[in-house]
Write a protein that holds these residues in place. Structure first.
Motif, PDB file in Angstrom:
ATOM      1  N   ASN A  89      -0.548  -8.130  -7.699  1.00 52.16           N
ATOM      2  CA  ASN A  89       0.286  -9.219  -7.228  1.00 52.16           C
ATOM      3  C   ASN A  89      -0.581 -10.379  -6.769  1.00 52.16           C
ATOM      4  O   ASN A  89      -1.694 -10.184  -6.291  1.00 52.16           O
ATOM      5  CB  ASN A  89       1.159  -8.756  -6.058  1.00 52.16           C
ATOM      6  CG  ASN A  89       2.194  -7.730  -6.502  1.00 52.16           C
ATOM      7  OD1 ASN A  89       2.446  -7.560  -7.695  1.00 52.16           O
ATOM      8  ND2 ASN A  89       2.781  -7.047  -5.546  1.00 52.16           N
ATOM      9  N   LEU A  90      -0.063 -11.592  -6.938  1.00 51.91           N
ATOM     10  CA  LEU A  90      -0.740 -12.748  -6.357  1.00 51.91           C
ATOM     11  C   LEU A  90      -0.285 -12.866  -4.914  1.00 51.91           C
ATOM     12  O   LEU A  90       0.897 -12.742  -4.611  1.00 51.91           O
ATOM     13  CB  LEU A  90      -0.394 -14.030  -7.125  1.00 51.91           C
ATOM     14  CG  LEU A  90      -0.783 -14.060  -8.608  1.00 51.91           C
ATOM     15  CD1 LEU A  90      -0.601 -15.475  -9.149  1.00 51.91           C
ATOM     16  CD2 LEU A  90      -2.225 -13.608  -8.821  1.00 51.91           C
ATOM     17  N   ALA A 122      -4.019   1.552   5.977  1.00 50.14           N
ATOM     18  CA  ALA A 122      -3.913   1.551   4.513  1.00 50.14           C
ATOM     19  C   ALA A 122      -4.151   0.129   4.024  1.00 50.14           C
ATOM     20  O   ALA A 122      -3.611  -0.829   4.572  1.00 50.14           O
ATOM     21  CB  ALA A 122      -2.539   2.041   4.087  1.00 50.14           C
ATOM     22  N   VAL A 123      -5.001   0.004   3.010  1.00 49.08           N
ATOM     23  CA  VAL A 123      -5.384  -1.309   2.514  1.00 49.08           C
ATOM     24  C   VAL A 123      -4.995  -1.436   1.046  1.00 49.08           C
ATOM     25  O   VAL A 123      -5.315  -0.572   0.229  1.00 49.08           O
ATOM     26  CB  VAL A 123      -6.909  -1.528   2.680  1.00 49.08           C
ATOM     27  CG1 VAL A 123      -7.331  -2.889   2.133  1.00 49.08           C
ATOM     28  CG2 VAL A 123      -7.299  -1.410   4.144  1.00 49.08           C
ATOM     29  N   GLY A 124      -4.294  -2.515   0.744  1.00 49.91           N
ATOM     30  CA  GLY A 124      -3.925  -2.808  -0.638  1.00 49.91           C
ATOM     31  C   GLY A 124      -4.695  -4.011  -1.131  1.00 49.91           C
ATOM     32  O   GLY A 124      -5.431  -4.642  -0.378  1.00 49.91           O
ATOM     33  N   PHE A 125      -4.524  -4.318  -2.414  1.00 48.97           N
ATOM     34  CA  PHE A 125      -5.209  -5.493  -2.937  1.00 48.97           C
ATOM     35  C   PHE A 125      -4.239  -6.385  -3.707  1.00 48.97           C
ATOM     36  O   PHE A 125      -3.193  -5.957  -4.166  1.00 48.97           O
ATOM     37  CB  PHE A 125      -6.397  -5.111  -3.838  1.00 48.97           C
ATOM     38  CG  PHE A 125      -5.968  -4.694  -5.230  1.00 48.97           C
ATOM     39  CD1 PHE A 125      -5.609  -3.392  -5.499  1.00 48.97           C
ATOM     40  CD2 PHE A 125      -5.916  -5.619  -6.250  1.00 48.97           C
ATOM     41  CE1 PHE A 125      -5.196  -3.009  -6.767  1.00 48.97           C
ATOM     42  CE2 PHE A 125      -5.509  -5.256  -7.538  1.00 48.97           C
ATOM     43  CZ  PHE A 125      -5.151  -3.938  -7.786  1.00 48.97           C
ATOM     44  N   GLY A 126      -4.631  -7.637  -3.786  1.00 45.30           N
ATOM     45  CA  GLY A 126      -3.924  -8.592  -4.625  1.00 45.30           C
ATOM     46  C   GLY A 126      -4.952  -9.628  -5.062  1.00 45.30           C
ATOM     47  O   GLY A 126      -6.151  -9.430  -4.892  1.00 45.30           O
ATOM     48  N   PHE A 127      -4.451 -10.690  -5.637  1.00 41.60           N
ATOM     49  CA  PHE A 127      -5.346 -11.779  -6.008  1.00 41.60           C
ATOM     50  C   PHE A 127      -4.843 -13.063  -5.365  1.00 41.60           C
ATOM     51  O   PHE A 127      -3.641 -13.314  -5.334  1.00 41.60           O
ATOM     52  CB  PHE A 127      -5.385 -11.949  -7.538  1.00 41.60           C
ATOM     53  CG  PHE A 127      -6.105 -10.832  -8.226  1.00 41.60           C
ATOM     54  CD1 PHE A 127      -7.476 -10.879  -8.397  1.00 41.60           C
ATOM     55  CD2 PHE A 127      -5.412  -9.716  -8.676  1.00 41.60           C
ATOM     56  CE1 PHE A 127      -8.157  -9.846  -9.032  1.00 41.60           C
ATOM     57  CE2 PHE A 127      -6.073  -8.668  -9.304  1.00 41.60           C
ATOM     58  CZ  PHE A 127      -7.452  -8.739  -9.482  1.00 41.60           C
ATOM     59  N   GLU A 128      -5.773 -13.841  -4.831  1.00 39.15           N
ATOM     60  CA  GLU A 128      -5.389 -15.102  -4.193  1.00 39.15           C
ATOM     61  C   GLU A 128      -6.078 -16.248  -4.924  1.00 39.15           C
ATOM     62  O   GLU A 128      -7.145 -16.053  -5.554  1.00 39.15           O
ATOM     63  CB  GLU A 128      -5.775 -15.102  -2.712  1.00 39.15           C
ATOM     64  CG  GLU A 128      -7.269 -15.034  -2.462  1.00 39.15           C
ATOM     65  CD  GLU A 128      -7.624 -14.999  -0.979  1.00 39.15           C
ATOM     66  OE1 GLU A 128      -6.721 -14.884  -0.144  1.00 39.15           O
ATOM     67  OE2 GLU A 128      -8.819 -15.083  -0.675  1.00 39.15           O
ATOM     68  N   PRO A 129      -5.488 -17.450  -4.847  1.00 41.28           N
ATOM     69  CA  PRO A 129      -6.106 -18.589  -5.539  1.00 41.28           C
ATOM     70  C   PRO A 129      -7.514 -18.828  -5.044  1.00 41.28           C
ATOM     71  O   PRO A 129      -7.814 -18.690  -3.851  1.00 41.28           O
ATOM     72  CB  PRO A 129      -5.189 -19.757  -5.155  1.00 41.28           C
ATOM     73  CG  PRO A 129      -3.895 -19.133  -4.777  1.00 41.28           C
ATOM     74  CD  PRO A 129      -4.229 -17.805  -4.189  1.00 41.28           C
ATOM     75  N   LEU A 130      -8.380 -19.181  -5.969  1.00 41.27           N
ATOM     76  CA  LEU A 130      -9.768 -19.483  -5.647  1.00 41.27           C
ATOM     77  C   LEU A 130      -9.802 -20.972  -5.347  1.00 41.27           C
ATOM     78  O   LEU A 130      -9.554 -21.787  -6.221  1.00 41.27           O
ATOM     79  CB  LEU A 130     -10.624 -19.170  -6.865  1.00 41.27           C
ATOM     80  CG  LEU A 130     -12.126 -19.025  -6.733  1.00 41.27           C
ATOM     81  CD1 LEU A 130     -12.473 -17.914  -5.780  1.00 41.27           C
ATOM     82  CD2 LEU A 130     -12.727 -18.745  -8.094  1.00 41.27           C
ATOM     83  N   SER A 131     -10.076 -21.300  -4.087  1.00 40.83           N
ATOM     84  CA  SER A 131     -10.032 -22.731  -3.768  1.00 40.83           C
ATOM     85  C   SER A 131     -11.417 -23.222  -3.388  1.00 40.83           C
ATOM     86  O   SER A 131     -12.279 -22.458  -3.088  1.00 40.83           O
ATOM     87  CB  SER A 131      -9.049 -23.014  -2.652  1.00 40.83           C
ATOM     88  OG  SER A 131      -9.214 -22.081  -1.626  1.00 40.83           O
TER      89      SER A 131
END
Ligand SMILES: [Zn+2]
Length: 131
Positions: A89-90, A122-131
Motif C-alpha cells: 500500500n502507498l 507489530a510492524v508493517g510496511f508500505g511505500f511513501e512518496p520520495l520527496s
C-alpha cells in the motif's frame, strides 16, 4: 523499549528496514512467498536477496471499499523496486488521483500496526512518496 516483529516474514527490520525476496537460482525470478519450485523454470533452489528500498509505482488502485475496521480509502500499488515487483500500500500520501500516479518514485516505509500485551510491536510496511 519493546520488541518489534515484522507483520510479514519478508520484511527485515533493524536500522534500515528492507524486503527480502527468494530468488530462483535457475532463472532469477523473485518471490516473496515460500515455494518449493519456481513457477518459471521449476527450479527448486533459491537464495535470499535484499530488495532495493526505493522504486517506482507501476500500477495502483484506490480502494474505497474494504472489510469493517480497515480504513478507506487507501492505495494498493505494485511498485517496481529495480526490477522486483512488490505489492504494497502507498502510505503518507493523499489517496486520490491528484496525488498518486504511475511512475511516481517511492521508498519503503514501516509503520506500527499496534502493540500487544507483552509489549511486542507489530510492524508493517508500505511505500511513501520520495520527496
Ligand atoms: Zn526459476
Amino acid at each position: 523499549m519493546g520488541q518489534q516483529i515484522a507483520h510479514v516474514d519478508y520484511l527485515a527490520l533493524g536500522d534500515e528496514p528492507h524486503l527480502v525476496a527468494h530468488e530462483c537460482m535457475g532463472c532469477g525470478a523473485r518471490y516473496f512467498d515460500r515455494r518449493n519450485a519456481c513457477a518459471g523454470c521449476f527450479g527448486t533452489e533459491f537464495r535470499s536477496v535484499d530488495v532495493p528500498t526505493t522504486g517506482e509505482v507501476r500500477a495502483f488502485t484506490i480502494v474505497s471499499l474494504a472489510a469493517p475496521g480497515i480504513p478507506v480509502p487507501f492505495v494498493a500499488a505494485v511498485v517496481d523496486c529495480d526490477g522486483t515487483s512488490v505489492r504494497g500500500n502507498l502510505i503518507n500520501v493523499e489517496p486520490d488521483a491528484d496525488h498518486v500516479a504511475t511512475g511516481m518514485k517511492v521508498r519503503l516505509a514501516t509503520y506500527s500496526l499496534g502493540v500487544d500485551e507483552a509489549g511486542t510491536e507489530a510492524v508493517g510496511f508500505g511505500f511513501e512518496p520520495l520527496s
